[in-house]
Motif scaffolding. Structure first.
Motif, PDB file in Angstrom:
ATOM      1  N   VAL A   1      -2.765  -6.043  -5.185  1.00  0.00           N
ATOM      2  CA  VAL A   1      -1.713  -6.408  -6.773  1.00  0.00           C
ATOM      3  C   VAL A   1      -1.938  -6.033  -8.219  1.00  0.00           C
ATOM      4  CG1 VAL A   1      -0.298  -8.275  -8.189  1.00  0.00           C
ATOM      5  CG2 VAL A   1      -0.559  -8.064  -5.507  1.00  0.00           C
ATOM      6  N   THR A   2      -3.845  -6.108  -8.201  1.00  0.00           N
ATOM      7  CA  THR A   2      -3.425  -5.536  -9.565  1.00  0.00           C
ATOM      8  C   THR A   2      -3.253  -4.141  -9.762  1.00  0.00           C
ATOM      9  OG1 THR A   2      -5.101  -7.268  -9.746  1.00  0.00           O
ATOM     10  CG2 THR A   2      -5.257  -5.633 -10.935  1.00  0.00           C
ATOM     11  N   ASP A   3      -3.763  -3.140  -8.846  1.00  0.00           N
ATOM     12  CA  ASP A   3      -3.803  -2.353  -8.709  1.00  0.00           C
ATOM     13  C   ASP A   3      -1.800  -1.097  -9.144  1.00  0.00           C
ATOM     14  OD1 ASP A   3      -6.230  -2.213  -9.040  1.00  0.00           O
ATOM     15  OD2 ASP A   3      -6.388  -1.182  -6.677  1.00  0.00           O
ATOM     16  N   LYS A   4      -1.493  -2.262  -8.050  1.00  0.00           N
ATOM     17  CA  LYS A   4       0.185  -1.679  -8.115  1.00  0.00           C
ATOM     18  C   LYS A   4       0.984  -2.226  -9.693  1.00  0.00           C
ATOM     19  CE  LYS A   4      -0.232   0.484  -4.163  1.00  0.00           C
ATOM     20  NZ  LYS A   4       0.272   1.825  -4.979  1.00  0.00           N
ATOM     21  N   SER A   5       0.073  -3.439  -9.959  1.00  0.00           N
ATOM     22  CA  SER A   5       1.187  -3.428 -11.574  1.00  0.00           C
ATOM     23  C   SER A   5       0.294  -3.266 -12.625  1.00  0.00           C
ATOM     24  CB  SER A   5       0.433  -5.062 -11.491  1.00  0.00           C
ATOM     25  OG  SER A   5       0.168  -6.621 -10.402  1.00  0.00           O
ATOM     26  N   ALA A   6      -0.947  -2.396 -12.266  1.00  0.00           N
ATOM     27  CA  ALA A   6      -1.092  -1.176 -13.301  1.00  0.00           C
ATOM     28  C   ALA A   6      -0.088  -0.177 -13.315  1.00  0.00           C
ATOM     29  CB  ALA A   6      -2.834  -1.539 -13.304  1.00  0.00           C
ATOM     30  N   VAL A   7       0.523   0.094 -11.417  1.00  0.00           N
ATOM     31  CA  VAL A   7       1.165   1.417 -11.833  1.00  0.00           C
ATOM     32  C   VAL A   7       2.641   1.157 -12.539  1.00  0.00           C
ATOM     33  CG1 VAL A   7       2.639   3.106 -10.562  1.00  0.00           C
ATOM     34  CG2 VAL A   7       0.030   2.168  -9.895  1.00  0.00           C
TER      35      VAL A   7
ATOM     36  N   HIS B   1       0.877  -1.410  -0.326  1.00  0.00           N
ATOM     37  CA  HIS B   1       0.153   0.254  -0.446  1.00  0.00           C
ATOM     38  C   HIS B   1       1.048   1.004  -0.139  1.00  0.00           C
ATOM     39  CE1 HIS B   1      -4.493  -1.235   0.172  1.00  0.00           C
ATOM     40  NE2 HIS B   1      -3.842  -2.056   1.455  1.00  0.00           N
ATOM     41  N   ALA B   2       2.075   1.108   0.868  1.00  0.00           N
ATOM     42  CA  ALA B   2       3.115   2.418   1.008  1.00  0.00           C
ATOM     43  C   ALA B   2       3.549   2.597  -0.559  1.00  0.00           C
ATOM     44  CB  ALA B   2       4.056   2.184   2.542  1.00  0.00           C
ATOM     45  N   MET B   3       3.668   1.977  -1.393  1.00  0.00           N
ATOM     46  CA  MET B   3       4.405   2.340  -2.575  1.00  0.00           C
ATOM     47  C   MET B   3       4.024   3.112  -3.422  1.00  0.00           C
ATOM     48  SD  MET B   3       5.939  -0.755  -5.285  1.00  0.00           S
ATOM     49  CE  MET B   3       4.126  -0.309  -6.502  1.00  0.00           C
ATOM     50  N   ASP B   4       4.021   4.582  -3.480  1.00  0.00           N
ATOM     51  CA  ASP B   4       3.854   5.721  -3.634  1.00  0.00           C
ATOM     52  C   ASP B   4       3.681   6.317  -5.089  1.00  0.00           C
ATOM     53  OD1 ASP B   4       3.280   8.523  -4.281  1.00  0.00           O
ATOM     54  OD2 ASP B   4       4.692   9.163  -3.110  1.00  0.00           O
TER      55      ASP B   4
ATOM     56  N   GLU C   1      10.922   3.923  -5.310  1.00  0.00           N
ATOM     57  CA  GLU C   1       9.737   3.315  -4.572  1.00  0.00           C
ATOM     58  C   GLU C   1       9.758   1.864  -5.205  1.00  0.00           C
ATOM     59  OE1 GLU C   1       7.208   4.401  -3.197  1.00  0.00           O
ATOM     60  OE2 GLU C   1       9.097   6.008  -3.403  1.00  0.00           O
ATOM     61  N   LEU C   2       9.827   0.495  -5.353  1.00  0.00           N
ATOM     62  CA  LEU C   2       9.945  -0.434  -5.635  1.00  0.00           C
ATOM     63  C   LEU C   2      11.340  -0.812  -5.014  1.00  0.00           C
ATOM     64  CD1 LEU C   2       9.340  -1.719  -9.344  1.00  0.00           C
ATOM     65  CD2 LEU C   2       7.926  -2.198  -7.506  1.00  0.00           C
ATOM     66  N   LEU C   3      12.952  -0.467  -5.442  1.00  0.00           N
ATOM     67  CA  LEU C   3      13.720  -0.511  -4.187  1.00  0.00           C
ATOM     68  C   LEU C   3      12.938  -0.790  -2.757  1.00  0.00           C
ATOM     69  CD1 LEU C   3      16.218   0.714  -5.586  1.00  0.00           C
ATOM     70  CD2 LEU C   3      15.402  -2.128  -5.620  1.00  0.00           C
ATOM     71  N   ALA C   4      11.936   0.239  -2.200  1.00  0.00           N
ATOM     72  CA  ALA C   4      11.868   0.313  -1.324  1.00  0.00           C
ATOM     73  C   ALA C   4      10.992  -0.327  -0.368  1.00  0.00           C
ATOM     74  CB  ALA C   4      11.261   1.939  -0.964  1.00  0.00           C
ATOM     75  N   TYR C   5      10.438  -1.044  -1.332  1.00  0.00           N
ATOM     76  CA  TYR C   5       9.457  -1.807  -0.821  1.00  0.00           C
ATOM     77  C   TYR C   5      10.197  -2.760  -0.767  1.00  0.00           C
ATOM     78  CZ  TYR C   5       5.798  -5.452  -2.231  1.00  0.00           C
ATOM     79  OH  TYR C   5       4.561  -6.639  -1.885  1.00  0.00           O
TER      80      TYR C   5
END
Length: 202
Positions: free
Chosen positions: A131-137, A75-78, A86-90
Protein backbone atom coordinates in the motif's frame (compact mmCIF):
# COMPACT_ATOMS: atom_id res chain seq x y z
CA UNK A 1 12.44 -35.67 -1.27
CA UNK A 2 8.75 -36.04 -0.46
CA UNK A 3 6.62 -38.12 -2.79
CA UNK A 4 4.13 -36.15 -4.90
CA UNK A 5 0.56 -36.45 -3.67
CA UNK A 6 -1.56 -39.12 -5.31
CA UNK A 7 -4.77 -38.23 -7.11
CA UNK A 8 -6.84 -39.33 -4.11
CA UNK A 9 -4.65 -37.32 -1.73
CA UNK A 10 -4.99 -34.24 -3.93
CA UNK A 11 -8.75 -34.74 -4.09
CA UNK A 12 -9.01 -35.05 -0.29
CA UNK A 13 -6.78 -32.03 0.31
CA UNK A 14 -8.92 -29.98 -2.05
CA UNK A 15 -12.08 -31.19 -0.33
CA UNK A 16 -10.69 -30.23 3.08
CA UNK A 17 -9.63 -26.77 1.92
CA UNK A 18 -13.02 -26.14 0.31
CA UNK A 19 -14.85 -27.41 3.38
CA UNK A 20 -12.62 -25.32 5.63
CA UNK A 21 -13.38 -22.24 3.58
CA UNK A 22 -17.11 -22.89 3.86
CA UNK A 23 -17.04 -23.51 7.61
CA UNK A 24 -14.55 -20.81 8.62
CA UNK A 25 -16.20 -18.15 6.45
CA UNK A 26 -19.52 -18.93 8.13
CA UNK A 27 -18.46 -19.40 11.77
CA UNK A 28 -15.03 -17.79 12.01
CA UNK A 29 -11.98 -19.51 13.45
CA UNK A 30 -13.27 -19.65 17.03
CA UNK A 31 -16.72 -20.90 16.12
CA UNK A 32 -15.61 -23.58 13.66
CA UNK A 33 -14.73 -27.13 14.67
CA UNK A 34 -12.74 -29.90 13.03
CA UNK A 35 -15.86 -32.08 13.15
CA UNK A 36 -17.72 -29.51 11.05
CA UNK A 37 -14.89 -29.33 8.53
CA UNK A 38 -14.60 -33.12 8.32
CA UNK A 39 -18.35 -33.52 7.81
CA UNK A 40 -18.39 -30.82 5.09
CA UNK A 41 -15.44 -32.51 3.37
CA UNK A 42 -17.11 -35.90 3.50
CA UNK A 43 -14.21 -37.39 5.46
CA UNK A 44 -13.76 -38.90 8.91
CA UNK A 45 -12.00 -36.73 11.46
CA UNK A 46 -8.99 -39.13 11.67
CA UNK A 47 -8.73 -39.03 7.87
CA UNK A 48 -8.79 -35.22 7.92
CA UNK A 49 -6.05 -35.16 10.58
CA UNK A 50 -3.86 -37.27 8.29
CA UNK A 51 -3.67 -34.27 5.94
CA UNK A 52 -3.82 -31.38 8.42
CA UNK A 53 -2.74 -31.87 12.06
CA UNK A 54 -5.06 -29.22 13.49
CA UNK A 55 -7.81 -26.70 12.88
CA UNK A 56 -5.15 -24.00 12.97
CA UNK A 57 -3.21 -25.70 10.14
CA UNK A 58 -6.24 -25.69 7.83
CA UNK A 59 -7.08 -22.10 8.68
CA UNK A 60 -3.49 -20.93 8.19
CA UNK A 61 -3.29 -22.67 4.81
CA UNK A 62 -6.54 -21.00 3.73
CA UNK A 63 -5.33 -17.56 4.81
CA UNK A 64 -2.01 -18.00 3.01
CA UNK A 65 -3.79 -18.83 -0.24
CA UNK A 66 -6.30 -16.03 0.28
CA UNK A 67 -3.67 -13.35 0.91
CA UNK A 68 -1.74 -14.30 -2.21
CA UNK A 69 -4.90 -13.87 -4.30
CA UNK A 70 -6.05 -10.77 -2.39
CA UNK A 71 -2.84 -8.83 -3.03
CA UNK A 72 -2.60 -9.67 -6.74
CA UNK A 73 -5.06 -7.00 -8.01
CA UNK A 74 -3.08 -4.21 -6.32
CA UNK A 75 0.20 -5.65 -7.58
CA UNK A 76 -1.32 -5.57 -11.08
CA UNK A 77 -1.85 -1.79 -11.01
CA UNK A 78 0.55 -0.53 -13.69
CA UNK A 79 2.65 2.46 -12.66
CA UNK A 80 3.11 3.37 -16.34
CA UNK A 81 -0.58 3.16 -17.25
CA UNK A 82 -3.25 5.85 -17.41
CA UNK A 83 -3.82 6.77 -13.73
CA UNK A 84 -7.62 7.02 -13.80
CA UNK A 85 -8.02 3.85 -15.84
CA UNK A 86 -5.54 1.91 -13.68
CA UNK A 87 -7.40 2.82 -10.50
CA UNK A 88 -10.77 2.05 -12.06
CA UNK A 89 -9.46 -1.29 -13.29
CA UNK A 90 -8.20 -2.05 -9.78
CA UNK A 91 -11.62 -1.28 -8.32
CA UNK A 92 -13.30 -3.51 -10.90
CA UNK A 93 -10.88 -6.37 -10.17
CA UNK A 94 -11.73 -6.08 -6.49
CA UNK A 95 -15.45 -6.10 -7.29
CA UNK A 96 -15.06 -9.22 -9.42
CA UNK A 97 -13.27 -10.91 -6.51
CA UNK A 98 -16.21 -10.05 -4.24
CA UNK A 99 -18.58 -11.56 -6.79
CA UNK A 100 -16.53 -14.70 -7.49
CA UNK A 101 -14.97 -15.30 -4.07
CA UNK A 102 -17.47 -14.16 -1.41
CA UNK A 103 -16.48 -16.85 1.08
CA UNK A 104 -12.84 -15.78 0.90
CA UNK A 105 -13.86 -12.17 1.51
CA UNK A 106 -15.92 -13.15 4.54
CA UNK A 107 -13.10 -15.34 5.86
CA UNK A 108 -10.76 -12.35 5.64
CA UNK A 109 -13.33 -10.06 7.29
CA UNK A 110 -13.84 -12.53 10.16
CA UNK A 111 -10.09 -12.71 10.73
CA UNK A 112 -9.85 -8.90 10.84
CA UNK A 113 -12.82 -8.61 13.23
CA UNK A 114 -11.08 -11.04 15.59
CA UNK A 115 -7.99 -8.79 15.64
CA UNK A 116 -6.10 -10.57 12.83
CA UNK A 117 -4.26 -12.99 15.18
CA UNK A 118 -3.04 -15.16 12.29
CA UNK A 119 -2.12 -12.48 9.75
CA UNK A 120 -1.17 -9.41 11.79
CA UNK A 121 2.46 -9.70 10.66
CA UNK A 122 1.40 -9.83 7.00
CA UNK A 123 -0.87 -6.81 7.41
CA UNK A 124 1.87 -4.78 9.08
CA UNK A 125 4.51 -6.09 6.69
CA UNK A 126 3.75 -7.17 3.14
CA UNK A 127 0.37 -5.45 2.84
CA UNK A 128 1.56 -2.21 4.41
CA UNK A 129 4.63 -2.14 2.14
CA UNK A 130 2.49 -2.72 -0.94
CA UNK A 131 0.00 0.00 0.00
CA UNK A 132 2.88 2.38 0.75
CA UNK A 133 4.45 1.70 -2.65
CA UNK A 134 1.19 2.14 -4.57
CA UNK A 135 0.27 5.22 -2.55
CA UNK A 136 3.57 6.78 -3.62
CA UNK A 137 2.65 6.06 -7.25
CA UNK A 138 -0.77 7.69 -6.77
CA UNK A 139 0.89 10.69 -5.12
CA UNK A 140 3.18 11.09 -8.15
CA UNK A 141 0.17 10.94 -10.48
CA UNK A 142 -1.53 13.64 -8.43
CA UNK A 143 1.60 15.82 -8.45
CA UNK A 144 1.75 15.46 -12.24
CA UNK A 145 -1.85 16.69 -12.52
CA UNK A 146 -3.14 13.33 -13.78
CA UNK A 147 -5.53 12.85 -10.85
CA UNK A 148 -7.59 15.11 -8.64
CA UNK A 149 -5.96 15.56 -5.23
CA UNK A 150 -6.99 12.77 -2.87
CA UNK A 151 -5.36 11.01 0.05
CA UNK A 152 -3.79 7.95 -1.65
CA UNK A 153 -4.08 5.58 1.30
CA UNK A 154 -7.68 6.52 2.05
CA UNK A 155 -8.48 6.14 -1.65
CA UNK A 156 -7.30 2.53 -1.47
CA UNK A 157 -9.33 2.05 1.72
CA UNK A 158 -12.39 3.44 -0.10
CA UNK A 159 -11.93 1.01 -2.97
CA UNK A 160 -11.73 -1.88 -0.52
CA UNK A 161 -14.79 -0.70 1.37
CA UNK A 162 -16.97 -0.11 -1.66
CA UNK A 163 -16.12 -3.38 -3.40
CA UNK A 164 -15.82 -5.84 -0.51
CA UNK A 165 -19.12 -4.64 0.94
CA UNK A 166 -20.95 -6.68 -1.70
CA UNK A 167 -19.43 -9.90 -0.38
CA UNK A 168 -19.19 -9.19 3.33
CA UNK A 169 -22.76 -7.80 3.57
CA UNK A 170 -24.26 -10.01 0.88
CA UNK A 171 -27.35 -10.90 2.94
CA UNK A 172 -28.13 -7.23 3.62
CA UNK A 173 -27.53 -6.19 0.01
CA UNK A 174 -29.75 -8.94 -1.42
CA UNK A 175 -32.47 -8.36 1.19
CA UNK A 176 -32.74 -4.77 -0.01
CA UNK A 177 -32.46 -5.47 -3.75
CA UNK A 178 -34.69 -8.54 -3.76
CA UNK A 179 -34.22 -10.64 -6.88
CA UNK A 180 -31.93 -8.14 -8.61
CA UNK A 181 -28.29 -9.19 -8.89
CA UNK A 182 -26.29 -6.50 -7.05
CA UNK A 183 -23.33 -6.93 -9.36
CA UNK A 184 -25.35 -6.00 -12.44
CA UNK A 185 -25.30 -2.31 -11.48
CA UNK A 186 -22.43 -2.21 -8.99
CA UNK A 187 -19.72 -2.11 -11.66
CA UNK A 188 -21.22 0.94 -13.38
CA UNK A 189 -21.82 2.70 -10.05
CA UNK A 190 -18.25 2.15 -8.89
CA UNK A 191 -16.85 3.27 -12.24
CA UNK A 192 -18.92 6.47 -12.15
CA UNK A 193 -18.11 7.20 -8.52
CA UNK A 194 -14.35 6.89 -8.80
CA UNK A 195 -14.14 8.39 -12.29
CA UNK A 196 -15.83 11.57 -11.04
CA UNK A 197 -13.63 11.62 -7.94
CA UNK A 198 -10.35 11.13 -9.78
CA UNK A 199 -10.60 12.71 -13.23
CA UNK A 200 -8.81 16.09 -13.28
CA UNK A 201 -10.95 19.11 -14.00
CA UNK A 202 -10.56 21.24 -17.13
Amino acid sequence: MAKPATRIQQKNQTAIMDAGLEVFSKYGFRGATLDQVAEAAGLSKPNLLYYFPSKDAIYTALLARLLENWLEPLHAMDDAGDPVEELLAYAQRKLVMSRDYPRESRLFANEIIQGAPHIKDVLAGELRDLVTDKSAVIARWIKAGKLRPVDPVHLIFSIWSLTQHYADFDVQVRAILGTADPFDDAAAHIDTTFRRMLTPGP
